[in-house]
Each structure stands twice: as structure tokens, then as C-alpha cells.
Design a protein around this motif. Sequence first.
Motif, PDB file in Angstrom:
ATOM      1  N   ASP A  46       0.835  -1.192   0.000  1.00 28.72           N
ATOM      2  CA  ASP A  46       0.000   0.000   0.000  1.00 28.72           C
ATOM      3  C   ASP A  46       0.874   1.247   0.000  1.00 28.72           C
ATOM      4  OD1 ASP A  46      -2.372  -1.513   0.157  1.00 28.72           O
ATOM      5  OD2 ASP A  46      -2.197  -1.654   2.350  1.00 28.72           O
ATOM      6  N   VAL A  47       0.273   2.371  -0.358  1.00 26.71           N
ATOM      7  CA  VAL A  47       0.961   3.664  -0.338  1.00 26.71           C
ATOM      8  C   VAL A  47       0.379   4.499   0.790  1.00 26.71           C
ATOM      9  CG1 VAL A  47       1.439   5.785  -1.616  1.00 26.71           C
ATOM     10  CG2 VAL A  47       1.483   3.581  -2.795  1.00 26.71           C
ATOM     11  N   ALA A  48       1.201   4.758   1.806  1.00 24.83           N
ATOM     12  CA  ALA A  48       0.739   5.515   2.971  1.00 24.83           C
ATOM     13  C   ALA A  48       0.556   6.991   2.656  1.00 24.83           C
ATOM     14  CB  ALA A  48       1.747   5.353   4.115  1.00 24.83           C
ATOM     15  N   GLY A  49       1.281   7.473   1.674  1.00 26.26           N
ATOM     16  CA  GLY A  49       1.176   8.865   1.262  1.00 26.26           C
ATOM     17  C   GLY A  49       2.006   9.079   0.018  1.00 26.26           C
ATOM     18  N   GLU A  50       1.610  10.018  -0.821  1.00 21.32           N
ATOM     19  CA  GLU A  50       2.312  10.304  -2.068  1.00 21.32           C
ATOM     20  C   GLU A  50       2.377  11.817  -2.248  1.00 21.32           C
ATOM     21  OE1 GLU A  50       1.830   9.395  -6.877  1.00 21.32           O
ATOM     22  OE2 GLU A  50       0.824   8.137  -5.390  1.00 21.32           O
ATOM     23  N   LEU A  51       3.585  12.355  -2.361  1.00 18.39           N
ATOM     24  CA  LEU A  51       3.764  13.797  -2.453  1.00 18.39           C
ATOM     25  C   LEU A  51       4.670  14.169  -3.626  1.00 18.39           C
ATOM     26  CD1 LEU A  51       4.438  14.901   1.251  1.00 18.39           C
ATOM     27  CD2 LEU A  51       2.351  15.269  -0.080  1.00 18.39           C
ATOM     28  N   TYR A  52       4.329  15.276  -4.259  1.00 16.24           N
ATOM     29  CA  TYR A  52       5.218  15.888  -5.244  1.00 16.24           C
ATOM     30  C   TYR A  52       5.684  17.229  -4.688  1.00 16.24           C
ATOM     31  CZ  TYR A  52       3.885  12.376  -8.641  1.00 16.24           C
ATOM     32  OH  TYR A  52       3.696  11.185  -9.299  1.00 16.24           O
ATOM     33  N   THR A  53       6.985  17.368  -4.548  1.00 15.52           N
ATOM     34  CA  THR A  53       7.571  18.568  -3.976  1.00 15.52           C
ATOM     35  C   THR A  53       7.996  19.528  -5.088  1.00 15.52           C
ATOM     36  OG1 THR A  53       9.807  17.642  -3.959  1.00 15.52           O
ATOM     37  CG2 THR A  53       8.428  17.211  -2.035  1.00 15.52           C
ATOM     38  N   LYS A  54       8.326  20.739  -4.713  1.00 13.09           N
ATOM     39  CA  LYS A  54       8.791  21.730  -5.674  1.00 13.09           C
ATOM     40  C   LYS A  54      10.203  21.374  -6.141  1.00 13.09           C
ATOM     41  CE  LYS A  54       9.541  26.699  -6.231  1.00 13.09           C
ATOM     42  NZ  LYS A  54       9.498  28.026  -5.565  1.00 13.09           N
ATOM     43  N   GLN A  63      13.437  22.400  -4.129  1.00 12.03           N
ATOM     44  CA  GLN A  63      13.061  22.632  -2.726  1.00 12.03           C
ATOM     45  C   GLN A  63      14.163  22.164  -1.776  1.00 12.03           C
ATOM     46  OE1 GLN A  63       9.040  21.397  -1.804  1.00 12.03           O
ATOM     47  NE2 GLN A  63       9.579  20.789   0.285  1.00 12.03           N
ATOM     48  N   THR A  64      14.343  22.890  -0.671  1.00 15.60           N
ATOM     49  CA  THR A  64      15.368  22.521   0.308  1.00 15.60           C
ATOM     50  C   THR A  64      14.828  22.381   1.731  1.00 15.60           C
ATOM     51  OG1 THR A  64      15.981  24.853   0.586  1.00 15.60           O
ATOM     52  CG2 THR A  64      17.255  23.555  -1.012  1.00 15.60           C
ATOM     53  N   ASP A  65      13.611  22.818   1.988  1.00 19.12           N
ATOM     54  CA  ASP A  65      13.008  22.704   3.321  1.00 19.12           C
ATOM     55  C   ASP A  65      11.896  21.666   3.265  1.00 19.12           C
ATOM     56  OD1 ASP A  65      11.789  22.920   5.772  1.00 19.12           O
ATOM     57  OD2 ASP A  65      11.525  25.089   5.702  1.00 19.12           O
ATOM     58  N   TYR A  66      12.062  20.576   4.036  1.00 23.53           N
ATOM     59  CA  TYR A  66      11.109  19.467   3.987  1.00 23.53           C
ATOM     60  C   TYR A  66      10.383  19.252   5.317  1.00 23.53           C
ATOM     61  CZ  TYR A  66      13.289  18.526  -0.471  1.00 23.53           C
ATOM     62  OH  TYR A  66      13.743  18.651  -1.761  1.00 23.53           O
ATOM     63  N   ALA A  67      10.263  20.298   6.099  1.00 22.92           N
ATOM     64  CA  ALA A  67       9.602  20.159   7.402  1.00 22.92           C
ATOM     65  C   ALA A  67       8.164  19.678   7.249  1.00 22.92           C
ATOM     66  CB  ALA A  67       9.640  21.501   8.144  1.00 22.92           C
ATOM     67  N   GLY A 121      20.435  15.530  -6.511  1.00 20.64           N
ATOM     68  CA  GLY A 121      21.275  16.691  -6.252  1.00 20.64           C
ATOM     69  C   GLY A 121      21.093  17.252  -4.858  1.00 20.64           C
ATOM     70  N   GLY A 122      21.076  18.576  -4.761  1.00 16.21           N
ATOM     71  CA  GLY A 122      20.974  19.262  -3.480  1.00 16.21           C
ATOM     72  C   GLY A 122      19.683  18.985  -2.749  1.00 16.21           C
ATOM     73  N   MET A 123      18.616  18.645  -3.477  1.00 16.84           N
ATOM     74  CA  MET A 123      17.348  18.307  -2.830  1.00 16.84           C
ATOM     75  C   MET A 123      17.519  17.088  -1.927  1.00 16.84           C
ATOM     76  SD  MET A 123      14.660  18.942  -5.981  1.00 16.84           S
ATOM     77  CE  MET A 123      15.677  18.102  -7.217  1.00 16.84           C
TER      78      MET A 123
END
Length: 378
Positions: free
Chosen positions: A181-189, A192-196, A216-218
Motif C-alpha cells: 500500500d501507499v501511505a502517502g504520495e507527495l510531489y515537492t517543488k 526545494q530545500t526545506d522538507y519540514a 542533487g541538493g534536494m
Amino acid sequence: MKFTTMAAAAALAIGLTSAQAEPVKVGMITTLSGGGAGLGIDVRDGFMLAVKQAGNPDLEVVIEDDQRKPDIAVQLADKMVQSEKVDVLTGIIWSNLAMAVVPAVTAQGKFYLSPNAGPSALAGKGCHPNYFNVAWQNDNLHEAAGAYANFEGFKNSFILAPNYPAGKDALTGYKRMYQGDVAGELYTKLGQTDYAAELAQIRASGADSVYFFLPGGMGISFLKQYKDSGIDLPVVGPAFSFDQGILQAVGDAALGVKNTSQWSKDIEAPANKAFVEAFQAEYGRLPSLYASQGFDTANLLLSAMAKADVKDADAFRAALEEADFASTRGNFKFGPNHHPIQDIYVREVIKEGDVYTNKIIGKALTSHADAYWSECSM
């Protein structure tokens, strides 16, 4: 930023002789500044190492920096085709840039050899006879990670990736093989460098594992913040988030993490051992996945030059399709849509002395082809 390099100035030679009636001019558009520059630098350095070793006077390479901006990449591609009169283009790291450039240049009769980006749109219905991907189709390493997640018994993964073509291909690939199962699915910017916020969602999700694609830096930012968060869930990712250039910045936060890759410095192919040694001698650092892909891309090109004139498109295409070169991956061949059929490994992040690196611990997929080849009408 622009570099023009003639291989005639090279100090080493490996004995390839060219069948070219005229020199081949290559336009490399890659990311050499800003976010993700390390990836482009490694592709460039791997490619140029092979060029130097070949010492082929019939090969010229013009290098430009796309700054990870699609509009800049398009402008550079137009200049390469219209002003520089290149025969072959290569170098793009990011799939959104590839989608902006590749269809236009192949439609103008140019060859494009991708050392990295492999969007699904170019593997299926959007395939083209002059487009070859020497790295992978975007989904591939993520499919291998999904298969590995099954092996580990993960039942409820939280998955995330940047919101751009390769990110969407990544999570599609993982879910294609993953059986839980997938507990959650997110697409980030992208960038992006802040993942709080994302870490809070992971903590509250009830997941038993985390799969992420953040190159990379992400990836550096995410892994450091993940460690500091105290979340105690196993992490799996593709090589892009655990490659040589990234690991030194991440440090201990990456130790023990499993990742999937079609290349590793410990693949026991003679060409790979020679490549690792030569790259270290030339640049003073261990090669990355991206460097190996740049090296293989150049050697594919050189192998075709030894057999055909680039002005004879049909003959040159046939020579590229043969992939008659010694790959750093060992066995290498193209599928009918000009994407690799290859083994994909599971690696573990370890520390050798003061250097963070990877070692192969198993094979996730054998002679694996992408999921889109049957949609390609070539």
C-alpha cells in the motif's frame, strides 16, 4: 560558459579509427552552474575523459551551460543547430529540459544521445529514430526499488519526488513493481530545500518505509533533515539521491541506506575498472553514476564513428544501434525504442576510510527493459 575541445589535442589513444569523411561536431548542453551543477559537471567530465582517451582528430565538442533553465536550453540548442552546425547533441540532465529540446532537434535531423534524462514521453509514442538514451528510461531505477521493497517485506510505503517529468516517472515506476500500500504520495517543488512539512506528513502517515527521489541538493537537504527529525523508518531511494557527489555532503545520515542503480564502481567489468582508475587519475575524485553515463555516451558515439559517416544518417543510426563498445556496466544493448536493456543492482551506502561510497549487495532486476517500448512505432 563555452568550451570548444578538439580531441586531436588528447594525450591518450585507444586505437579507434574513424570511418568519417568529415569531422563529427558534438554540442553538449548540460548543467554547469546553479542547482544540480555537480550532475552536469560529472557527465561532462566522463564524456571528455573518453574523448581524451580516444584521441580522435575527427571529433569536436562544444560545451554550453543550460543553468537548469528550459528556455536557456532551447536557445542553446537553436544556436548549436543553426550556428554551430553540430551533428550530434548530448548532455541534458533534467527531463523538463529534455522535453523542451529533444523533439525539436531530432525533427531537424540531428542525433541526440542522452547521458541522463529519460522521460517516458520519449520512450513510447514520442520515440524517434535519432534519439538514443544511453543511461536508462526514467522509471527503471524506481521499478528496481519497488521490487527491492517487496523483497524487504515493506507493506506501506510513503513516497515522494519533485513535481517535474522525472519525478512523476519515478513514482510511477516504483508503484509499477511495488506490491504494498501507499501511505502517502507527495510531489515537492523542484529545487526545494526545506522538507519540514513533508516530514510531518511522513511521521503521521503510519508508513513502514519511505521511498524518495530527490536528486542533487534536494536529496542532501532531505536526508539531513530526515536524520534530524528522529523518524525511524527504513529509507530506500534510487542512485540519484545516493551518488558519489552527494554522499560526501550527506555524511553519516546516508550510511546503510539501500539504493538502486545500473552502475556502481565495483561492477566487475574490465572497462569499469579501467574507467574508475582513469577518472580518479584525471580528476582526483571517484566517479559518479553521471560520470559513468557520460563516459559510455562518448564511447557509443566513437564506436559509431568508427563504422559510419554521420552524414549518412541511416548508416550512422545502424552503427549506434549496434552499441559496439565496452560499457562500464558490462553487458549493454538497446531495446527497439533505443533505450537500454540492462541489469539494475541494489547498493548499500558504506564508508571506505574517510570516503562515503556504495557497494553492490545484490541484483534487483536482470536484463530489464522499460515499460514503454511496445508503444514505440519505429
